[in-house]
Motif scaffolding. Structure first.
Motif, short mmCIF file in Angstrom:
data_model
loop_
_atom_site.label_atom_id
_atom_site.label_comp_id
_atom_site.label_asym_id
_atom_site.label_seq_id
_atom_site.Cartn_x
_atom_site.Cartn_y
_atom_site.Cartn_z
N ARG A 101 52.40 7.06 104.12
CA ARG A 101 52.09 6.14 105.23
C ARG A 101 50.92 5.23 104.87
O ARG A 101 50.93 4.04 105.19
N HIS A 131 52.10 15.83 110.35
CA HIS A 131 52.14 15.08 109.09
C HIS A 131 51.56 15.91 107.95
O HIS A 131 50.44 16.42 108.06
N ASN A 182 43.25 17.99 112.57
CA ASN A 182 41.94 17.39 112.80
C ASN A 182 41.26 18.15 113.94
O ASN A 182 41.76 18.21 115.06
N ASP A 210 47.68 15.78 112.72
CA ASP A 210 47.96 16.24 114.08
C ASP A 210 48.96 17.39 114.05
O ASP A 210 49.54 17.74 115.06
N LEU A 269 42.25 12.01 108.85
CA LEU A 269 41.82 12.33 110.22
C LEU A 269 42.82 11.78 111.23
O LEU A 269 43.15 12.45 112.22
N SER A 270 43.30 10.58 110.97
CA SER A 270 44.19 9.94 111.95
C SER A 270 45.53 10.68 112.07
O SER A 270 46.08 10.81 113.16
N LEU A 271 46.04 11.15 110.96
CA LEU A 271 47.40 11.68 110.98
C LEU A 271 47.48 13.21 110.93
O LEU A 271 48.57 13.77 110.98
N LEU A 311 39.84 8.54 106.55
CA LEU A 311 40.25 8.02 107.86
C LEU A 311 41.74 8.28 108.12
O LEU A 311 42.15 8.64 109.22
N TRP A 312 42.52 8.10 107.10
CA TRP A 312 43.96 8.35 107.26
C TRP A 312 44.24 9.83 107.51
O TRP A 312 45.07 10.19 108.35
#
Lengths: 421, 421, 421
Positions: free
Chosen positions: C398, C390, C348, C387, C383-385, C380-381
């Motif tokens: 998840r 993942h 991201n 890193d 972007l969130s994960l 959203l998922w």
């Protein structure tokens, strides 16, 4: 000494001695053990600083009673050494029953039993008796006498070593500070003696060090005196309550996944048993597993610490201890140590592809048969997982094969030059 | 402000204001909160770049209606501020019902309720109304008027700080951008106000920072303006939907095992509750837990985000909010923060063997009693696990003891010089 | 070649050839495969050292029989090539039935079936036959003849490569050393051929390398000859028993959590299936997963290795193989490889707070609607994960979203400049 009845005979012989954390009862006990097993006995002077503790004065007792005004002993040390609170200071006077009551200990819910009580570090005196007896005592004056001495002397403990191929050590520790209590811990002592004898005949891999010493202060003292050598201790078991009719309980070390923990989990699978996580109360695993040492030391009992109604009462007598149970405890320990002794990591020296087992005579040469044998499976598993990260026990558990089959496979592969120990 | 009824009174007082992500409704709300709690108010100009976003124009609205040809207001902002789509641009014209329909929002499956709608970043206008009302409107011309302004101004938010012993911070964040919706999020605001007052009386360990700000853009703005200080934020809770009659739900931080996650799991054990894993939708935990920040911020609600039929409708009014539920949410947060505040790691200064508790007056000196007390167990557990790796909460969970007993043991051991904080 | 019936036709065509680990049966088989797929064929001389093994002599057979005194062939290679133990040395003599019995193999519990037997590395000869037939043979003299040659020659195998965007490789490996056995492994060969054709039309991300080679010694030989390139092999599947009517079984790689293992676990979720842990027996995953290589290679079968009564018997004939089952195996592999091919990690690029999706046209602009769409959730998922820790598959699992939705979200976010591949 091999059989349950032989071990039980040792329990019966040791039962009458008035043991405590110091004193002649300990020495008498060690003398009898010494008839079975050569012991190194240590005498540590009172006042010696040991870790955070100090070796206490030595306590010895010759006689004690409470007598009524007619001179009749209504509580008599000669009948049971549990009648006197351990480490009672000397006393010799006449008191009213009402005053005496503050020094009397009973078990109102088990009124026929004498409790076991001590007061090692707070000078006092007291008697333990059945509630039923207390209830019969009329008011009036009583002659209270405890003929004890509490004076500079020594703390006594002993070791017996079964030398192994390597200097790395396995501890087997038993407390021997309880007076006439049979399961706690004369049964443990008797099993330990038989175990040491059996190991000596087997030339084990590890060096096995047996410790016979008083609870808490004995372990503290041993740890203080062996501080520099503690890194040699790789594994250990605190053995207690080894003879009651309950099933076995293994309590994990504080590490929770020490080799000894995994060994007992493995070998207990096939019999009724319980496995408990570590907790910082119980026997001397408390000391061996204190965070500064954090040794791989678990505890094996049958019914565990404080878990049976006879615990710390006069009902914990030789008839409470079962020869068959002691034999089962002994056999379990022998099995566990045979796995522990054999549980090493190997490295596959031919890790690229499967080595050709057939040309080494390690494989049934007629392919295509679906009845692959356990021995061949074990070899394949050992080759597959011997990457330095997996012990034989890891392999046995992963493969769901008997440990013995896996160990035999490792031997065969090592002999064929395919495995390095 | 302490009680459920007092908190409910605040909900009722704040309910009529027409809040949005900017504008005077926010300022009115903060003025009332300021009567209870000193606030630092911040005004951030429209157009300010904040992380990936830009502070939008400020929106204010004075009146809005749809009137029929007779001049009767068939939709009237004065009756409910939910009637206007948030951030609607001004409009004043006459349109056919058929044309108007594209700007009307209803809930056909909940025909008596007005939905809540906004369009912050895409300029448009619209009205929300009950399907039942829409169904009564005859075809024809309608006068549509929205007397709003959408112009450069400010985004408004406020902070309240309860200073602690240390500068490390715990965030408590509430969104205040919803107009007349009670559970979402006036209940959360009221509980936060009461919580701040209660914490102030307790001189907490951590510094607690309360954030009252619009959802999403408010959190984005706060994070952008506090980027350099974010390392001080150790824990946090986004508080929303704090007053409905459902049981509590805690949503874990993105980390999943942050201290705050473990604290809530621990303290919610004894009441009906649900624990959910993090997901990147919901309230402002989305921002605090975005991967660049990844803060230990969870979310506490009763019935969670979008989980009740009244959610984002006119049925989320003060009667939907229950004083007892708000009191329960408050009490839960106080308990959680009391654990969080006290949950530190200690180091046993006497880690070799057990220290002698008796000589420090920390142990019942008469050994041999089987009724070991909780306090003594707690001391043994704290000594055993205080190796720098285990917090008091870890110890309480491992020992299955109340956190308070473990914390009291740590205090006693620290006072005795056996533990270092 | 696409459909079940087309694959089945290939099974039927290959069925009669007398394959073994070397010899002309292998070459005949490769010639037929080569009609569908360009192959690189390799001939490795007997005596070549390959890892711990040596390429054996080449075996060819022209005829074999056991005839009674009247000259009638009671066992006849021309009726089934299973009648001769693979790699039988030549023989031509008359023996008593009692002497012959040591060279006869039957399945007493499946008396009508001919077993499949080989003896590659231990020179011997033998016949396989139905127990029912054996039972009819009268005592007496029999003429035993095996017209085979076992002499220096070659081991033959072939590769087919579907080039991808990157040089990192996925192996698909099939053994082709079994004579007239259909499910084991002509079905696997037919599915592999169809899979290679399908992949070639899709321009995959990875390079897919198909291996058609004899079991064990073939894989050993391939690994020895490709030792330097093995780091390019990122994933792989050993394909066998691909056509029986049982449901699918995936056997994990030795790693247990290799990407290929996670892919199959994910895509098999929605159909009847079994997932097994790695074990060091079965097909050539044994070699690819040997500890020195430890590749991320699993095995896909329907009913697995030795798991059906027809296994390694004459009952494993073309009628045992089901066209629909082969089609299902093919489809499963295509789905798995489509996920594997697309399963990458992203970062991201806007990790502080959520990026504003609306201004990029990635978000429904009318806020407040509770029917959040799968596509938005997926963004959203991701972007969130995203890193770096993942993969898209991690995220799909998840988030409990379809892999395709997650992959599409990653594409959209990458196109918008929010994600780096």
């Amino acid at each position: 000494m091999r059989t349950g009845p032989e071990m039980h005979a040792l329990v019966e012989r040791l039962y009458p001695f008035c043991r405590s954390i110091t004193g002649d009862g300990v020495r008498q006990t060690l003398a009898v053990i010494g008839e079975h097993l050569p012991l190194d006995r240590y005498e540590v002077p009172s006042g010696t600083e040991v870790l955070d503790w100090t070796v206490p004065p030595e306590w010895n007792i010759r006689d004690a009673f409470v007598a009524d005004s007619s001179g009749r002993r209504v509580i008599d040390f000669r009948k049971s050494n549990l009648h006197v609170v351990g480490y009672s200071v000397p006393v010799d006077r006449v008191v009213r029953l009402s005053e005496l009551r503050a020094h009397l200990h009973t078990l109102p819910e088990q009124p026929s039993l004498i409790p076991y009580r001590t007061s090692y570090y707070s000078p006092t005196w007291g008697f333990c008796l059945a509630q039923d007896v207390l209830d019969t005592l009329p008011d009036g004056d009583y002659h209270v006498k405890i003929d004890s001495t509490l004076a500079d002397g020594h703390l006594t403990y002993a070791e017996h070593v079964v030398p192994g191929e390597v200097g790395d050590e396995v501890l087997v520790s038993c407390h021997l500070c309880h007076p006439s209590l049979a399961n706690d811990n004369l049964a443990g002592i008797a099993v330990a003696v038989a175990l040491a004898q059996a190991l000596a005949e087997e030339k084990p891999y590890y060096t096995y060090r047996f410790l016979f010493m008083p609870g808490t202060i004995g372990a503290i003292t041993w740890l203080a005196r062996n501080f520099e050598r503690i890194d040699q201790v790789k594994h250990g078991v605190v053995l207690a309550c080894a003879g009651d009719r309950g099933s076995l309980t293994y309590k994990r070390s504080r590490r929770g996944d020490a080799d000894i923990d995994r060994v007992f989990a493995h070998i207990l699978k096939d019999k009724p048993h319980e496995i408990r996580d570590f907790s910082p109360y119980g026997y001397d695993e408390r000391q061996f597993c204190s965070p500064g040492f954090n040794l791989g030391v678990g505890s094996l009992t049958r019914t565990p610490y404080a878990g049976y109604p006879e615990y710390h009462t006069s009902a914990d007598n030789p008839s409470f201890v079962d020869p068959d149970s002691m034999a089962d405890t002994l056999e379990t320990l022998r099995t566990a140590f045979s796995v522990l002794d054999r549980n090493r990591r190997y490295v596959n020296l031919s890790p690229y592809g499967e080595p050709q087992l057939g040309k080494r005579g390690l494989y049934d040469s007629l392919g295509g048969r679906s009845d692959a044998k356990e021995a061949q499976l074990a070899m394949l598993w050992v080759l597959s997982l011997s990457d330095g990260d997996h012990s034989l026990l890891d392999i046995a558990e992963r493969a769901d094969l008997p440990f013995g089959a896996v160990a035999a496979a490792a031997d065969a592969l090592q002999a064929a030059g395919l495995l390095k120990g």
